[in-house]
Design an enzyme around this catalytic site. Structure first.
Site, PDB file in Angstrom:
ATOM      1  N   GLU A   1      -0.795   2.799  -6.044  1.00  0.00           N
ATOM      2  CA  GLU A   1      -1.613   3.997  -5.786  1.00  0.00           C
ATOM      3  C   GLU A   1      -0.838   4.976  -4.901  1.00  0.00           C
ATOM      4  O   GLU A   1      -0.714   4.773  -3.693  1.00  0.00           O
ATOM      5  CB  GLU A   1      -2.920   3.576  -5.108  1.00  0.00           C
TER       6      GLU A   1
ATOM      7  N   HIS B   1     -11.143  -4.703  -0.942  1.00  0.00           N
ATOM      8  CA  HIS B   1     -10.036  -5.271  -0.175  1.00  0.00           C
ATOM      9  C   HIS B   1     -10.523  -6.632   0.311  1.00  0.00           C
ATOM     10  O   HIS B   1     -11.707  -6.789   0.642  1.00  0.00           O
ATOM     11  CB  HIS B   1      -9.712  -4.458   1.078  1.00  0.00           C
TER      12      HIS B   1
HETATM   13  C1  XUL Z   1      -6.759   5.178   1.028  1.00  0.00           C
HETATM   14  C2  XUL Z   1      -7.150   4.638  -0.285  1.00  0.00           C
HETATM   15  C3  XUL Z   1      -7.402   3.178  -0.345  1.00  0.00           C
HETATM   16  C4  XUL Z   1      -6.969   2.526  -1.619  1.00  0.00           C
HETATM   17  C5  XUL Z   1      -7.158   1.024  -1.602  1.00  0.00           C
HETATM   18  O1  XUL Z   1      -6.518   6.523   1.041  1.00  0.00           O
HETATM   19  O2  XUL Z   1      -7.299   5.369  -1.239  1.00  0.00           O
HETATM   20  O3  XUL Z   1      -8.756   2.987  -0.127  1.00  0.00           O
HETATM   21  O4  XUL Z   1      -7.664   3.022  -2.709  1.00  0.00           O
HETATM   22  O5  XUL Z   1      -6.459   0.424  -0.569  1.00  0.00           O
HETATM   23 CO    CO Z   2      -7.852   5.007  -3.248  1.00  0.00          CO
END
Ligand code: XUL
Ligand code: CO
Length: 473
Positions: A275, A144
């Site tokens: 996601e 991130h």
């Molecule tokens: C949170 C999660 C995040 C994403 C990226 O549950 O999985 O870490 O993968 O923002």
């Molecule tokens: Co994740």
């Protein structure tokens, strides 16, 4: 700022004029030179002394710092293991995870940390991360924006911090095959995102999130990232009473459409990934699971522009198994990446553990093989050490164990193709083929039924399937 190679300079000047702030001096990997505006990041030598490059030693090895099943260059099913796997280290867990939980303070005190979120430590941490990847033999990483560089007082200052760390990462990547599997914008930690980012009730927050994603896409591309990810941690609601769900979902679609447009403007070739997760931190997250996310994409004319990043622990939180969501994504042409982790059957939240269940790994790999691999996606270890695991070597052991488990899954043949084929063979007939082609009406089927009489219904052979599967492990 120093970037080697004129083609890179020309590229940056033409395509990404604002990506890297001017005059940010980068730290050299070997730390000989002063850096961070004149002072070094204060760390000399190795971050993981005593740990050398992790090698494949085979299943009989008792050395915890060796691979027993993952042999990067070995060919399995026509592809090198490393090309099936495309493993990635998640920067946030491995280098920002502290062991804190809602009831307890951080437990980890990595030697290179000094307890601050300064730019100096961000750079030192990035160098530790590269040593970790090099020693592990993993050449992809996920981040991130806010994991790798601290927030400043303004967006401009924050972007300059990010540029400084990205410049160092770029320098550390040089001459290696290391690059991001994906980058993403952290749109959930800062209080401004408390009502969501793209789905916030506040238009200024929507705009801020867009500016943040724009920058995160730029730096991901600059680092050679292969995909760009959206995880909508706060895109959802806590209560329907104060929520205009339709308006929020439409805003989310507009936001993602703008991301598609910007991807095209940048000429970014990688996949955009969504996601799914059902909840946590929200009561309800809009990208609930693979099927819900697919329906959202279709409704808003976005299918074809996104693939899914299926996270195993998210799938189980949504009431499915990980293989269920992988197969849902795969059969709809959406399987783009896997966040490799697992939950705990007795704990109802996202524990983000390293996957060590061989049966599960075998089923996961079955989907991946059926998908022809994951490229340009891969396996990102969105997994963290337990709070009680506090040695630096535990970071290595956890990744080795996760990698070996998936490698073992790849080596197993969990496919029950023949048994499944036989189960549906009544459709391998003339009438069956016509039904599958959508060409048979109810009247014809009524006539057939009157002619055939009561159907013969054979056994599903579930216990046999379980027996064959077990013997493949
Ligand atoms: C949170 C999660 C995040 C994403 C990226 O549950 O999985 O870490 O993968 O923002
Ligand atoms: Co994740």
């Amino acid at each position: 700022m120093k970037i080697k190679g004129t083609s890179v300079l020309v590229f940056v000047a033409l395509v990404l004029p604002t990506v890297i702030a001017e005059s940010t001096q980068t730290c050299r990997a070997n730390l000989e030179a002063a850096c961070d505006g004149g002072s070094s990041d204060g760390w000399d030598g190795e971050f993981f002394p005593g740990i050398s490059k992790i090698k494949y030693e085979g299943p009989t090895s008792k050395n915890p710092l060796s691979y027993k099943w993952y042999n990067a260059d070995e060919e399995i099913l026509g592809k090198k293991m490393k090309d099936w796997m495309r493993f990635s280290v998640a920067f946030w867990h491995t280098f920002r995870g502290t062991g804190a939980d809602p009831f307890g303070a951080p437990t980890k005190s990595w030697p290179w940390e000094d307890g601050t979120n300064s730019l100096t430590i961000a750079k030192r941490r990035m160098r530790a991360h590269f040593e970790f990847m090099n020693k592990l033999g993993v050449d992809r990483w996920c981040f991130h924006d806010r994991d790798i560089a601290p927030d400043g007082k303004t967006l401009k200052e924050t972007n300059a911090n990010l540029d400084a760390v990205v410049a160092l990462a770029k320098e550390l990547q040089e001459g290696t095959s290391i690059k991001p599997l994906w980058g993403t914008a952290q749109l959930f930690l800062h209080p401004r995102y408390m009502h969501g980012a793209a789905t916030s009730s506040e238009v200024a927050v929507y705009a801020y999130a867009a500016a943040q994603v724009k920058k995160a896409m730029e730096v991901t591309q600059y680092l050679g990232g292969e995909n760009y990810l959206f995880w909508g941690g706060r895109e959802g609601y806590q209560s329907l009473l104060n929520t205009d769900m339709q308006r929020e979902l439409d805003h989310m679609a507009s936001f993602l459409q703008a991301a598609v447009d910007y991807k095209k403007k940048l000429g970014f070739k990688g996949n955009l990934l969504l996601e799914p997760k059902p909840q946590e931190p929200t009561k309800h997250q809009y990208d609930w699971d693979a099927a819900t996310t697919f329906a959202f994409l279709q409704k808003h004319g976005l299918s074809g522009e996104f693939k899914l990043n299926i996270e195993c622990n998210h799938a189980t939180l949504s009431g499915h198994s990980c293989p269920h969501d992988l197969e849902t994504a795969r059969i709809n042409g959406l399987l783009g990446n896997i966040d490799a982790n697992t939950g705990d059957p007795q704990i109802g939240w996202d524990t983000d553990q390293f996957l060590t269940d061989i049966a599960e790994a075998t089923l996961v790999m079955l989907s991946v093989v059926r998908n022809g691999g994951l490229a340009p996606g891969g396996f990102n270890f969105d997994a963290k050490l337990r709070r009680e695991s506090t040695d630096v070597e535990d970071l290595f052991i956890a990744h080795i164990s996760g990698m070996d488990t998936l490698a073992r899954g790849l080596r197993n043949d969990g496919s029950l193709a023949e048994l499944v084929r036989k189960r549906y063979q009544s459709f391998d007939t003339e009438i069956g083929a016509q039904i599958e082609a959508g060409k048979v009406d109810f009247e014809t089927l009524e006539k057939k039924t009157l002619e055939w009489g009561e159907p013969y219904v054979p056994s599903a052979k579930q216990e046999l399937a379980e027996m064959i599967f077990q013997s493949a492990l």
